[in-house]
Design a protein around this motif. Sequence first.
Motif, PDB file in Angstrom:
ATOM      1  N   GLY A 127       0.880  -0.933  -0.163  1.00  0.00           N
ATOM      2  CA  GLY A 127      -0.285  -0.109  -0.108  1.00  0.00           C
ATOM      3  C   GLY A 127       1.374   0.965   0.151  1.00  0.00           C
ATOM      4  O   GLY A 127       0.434   2.451  -0.382  1.00  0.00           O
ATOM      5  N   ASN A 128       2.156   1.007  -0.058  1.00  0.00           N
ATOM      6  CA  ASN A 128       2.644   2.623   0.775  1.00  0.00           C
ATOM      7  C   ASN A 128       4.152   2.426   0.101  1.00  0.00           C
ATOM      8  O   ASN A 128       4.637   3.404  -0.663  1.00  0.00           O
ATOM      9  CB  ASN A 128       3.168   2.630   2.063  1.00  0.00           C
ATOM     10  N   ILE A 129       4.709   1.014   0.758  1.00  0.00           N
ATOM     11  CA  ILE A 129       6.564   0.970   0.125  1.00  0.00           C
ATOM     12  C   ILE A 129       6.573   0.617  -1.404  1.00  0.00           C
ATOM     13  O   ILE A 129       6.819   1.070  -2.084  1.00  0.00           O
ATOM     14  CB  ILE A 129       7.193   0.108   0.768  1.00  0.00           C
ATOM     15  N   LEU A 130       5.540  -0.139  -1.872  1.00  0.00           N
ATOM     16  CA  LEU A 130       5.229  -0.732  -3.281  1.00  0.00           C
ATOM     17  C   LEU A 130       4.946  -0.291  -4.153  1.00  0.00           C
ATOM     18  O   LEU A 130       4.471  -0.239  -5.114  1.00  0.00           O
ATOM     19  CB  LEU A 130       5.768  -2.266  -3.293  1.00  0.00           C
ATOM     20  N   ASP A 131       3.831   0.743  -3.627  1.00  0.00           N
ATOM     21  CA  ASP A 131       3.278   1.669  -4.341  1.00  0.00           C
ATOM     22  C   ASP A 131       3.536   2.568  -5.835  1.00  0.00           C
ATOM     23  O   ASP A 131       4.786   2.464  -5.326  1.00  0.00           O
ATOM     24  CB  ASP A 131       2.385   3.217  -3.656  1.00  0.00           C
ATOM     25  N   GLY A 132       2.755   2.562  -6.655  1.00  0.00           N
ATOM     26  CA  GLY A 132       3.652   3.382  -7.811  1.00  0.00           C
ATOM     27  C   GLY A 132       4.462   4.563  -7.805  1.00  0.00           C
ATOM     28  O   GLY A 132       4.983   4.457  -8.109  1.00  0.00           O
TER      29      GLY A 132
END
Length: 493
Positions: A127-132
């Motif tokens: 949801g945050n770290i690997l968000d686009g």
Amino acid sequence: MKNSDAIKLFSRREYKELQGKKRFNVVALAVIFFLATLGIGFGSASLRFLKYKMDDRFANCIDIVVDQIYGKGPDVLKDFLMDNEESLGIESREPVYFLSDKFSDVNGRKCQLDGRSLSASSPILYGNILDGSNVIKKCSDSLRDDQIPIIISLDGLKKLGVDSLDFVEQYGTANHKDFTFDIPVYAIVKELPDMCDYLATSAYLKQEIAPGSDHWDITKDKYQRKLLLCFADSVSDKAKGRLVGLGLEVEKEEPYFGSWNNNYTLLTAKYDCDSCKPLYDSVYLIAKKEFDAKRLYDFDIPEADITRNPNLYSCYMSRDSLVQKVELLKTRLKDETNYTLDMARINSLKNLATVQRMGNILSYCVIGLAVIFICVFICFMLNTHFQKIQRNLGTFKAFGVSNQTLIYIYVRLLVQMLAVAFLVAFAVALCATYCFGLFSCGQIEPGYQWIDVLVWQNGLLLGLSVVASVVSAFIVSHSLLRHTPGDLIYHRN
């Protein structure tokens, strides 16, 4: 002339008169609708962006520092959180460990990077770290807890003196000697929480601190039974032939997807000997020099849990009754464990919830004010118009036209005017917001514009305006038409 023909003629002329000179009244209504539509569009878009930010797991996360002088101890804290998760509105919690390891920089020197642990099931991972918006490069496969790849930030790359890498060389120590081994880079991101340079999986963390782990000791015999080498796809065939030429048997050849760079082939080779470490080391040096090979190890993952106390407990709060739940958590945490929370974090959560409530109220206030302006405008317009034509109305009544028919005519004409004004205003607002959205300043963030008029609140504005205009027209018309035809004709009202 029949009554119906007279009424139709009267309606057409009255509609033209109600529009005003050069259709001033329609333009005035359109301006009111235009401003209200833009206001509602801005409020709705802002609230949608605020909700997106408040649904961010970072925004709803509370970190409890484990090492507090007056706390009753990590075990008490752990039991408290485990027993009261649901009642305190904690959707999930995660122990966090801080790490510090040495890696090889661009010049082959030791460079210390700071890291932290992160579970593959953590709410903030995707949801945050690997968000686009945060990811620069990322592996196509899902990250698992039994893998050892790391996620590295731009700050971490800057410390290493590189712009990008798909494997990183990490230092280890065994028998008082240093050695290096390759760790795949799962993703490169812009930023990481807690100002960390890299994030490590549970498998990586266990290799570091779990009881019974090897602590990256690649000198052990169990890691020398096979030689695992990664080559770029473009040189894998040549590399395979080179390994065979050196006397090794290539057991397996398969695509490697552990790094964000999927253009790798993993070759598993072996040699029939009692102690293969010197041979494997020399073969690796040759493969590294000729083909830029990466050597991997199938590290054992200890089954035992980590016994060391975490540095933090990250608690991800539910959005329902957030302010009340946070206050309850703070109070009960202090009373039962003597641990305290960061007040700045609590106040930030309260402020976010308060701003959201205020935004909702202001959004409906815009609708209410627009409806009031429209009511006042219609009342003033009808009163002014009726004063000019009350003789004609008295004449119509004298010829048998009922009050209900006249009221119906004016209600219908006003609704028609409102519909035209709203459609014109909405079309202009839609075009304006579309053109504004083409510029970078028209977006708060990618996917979130400053103004969005395609919201249900604008439909509510039209519906309430129609109802308000009908009521206003009925009241004003009834107050005049209740008089007799003679009173209207001779201005005795």
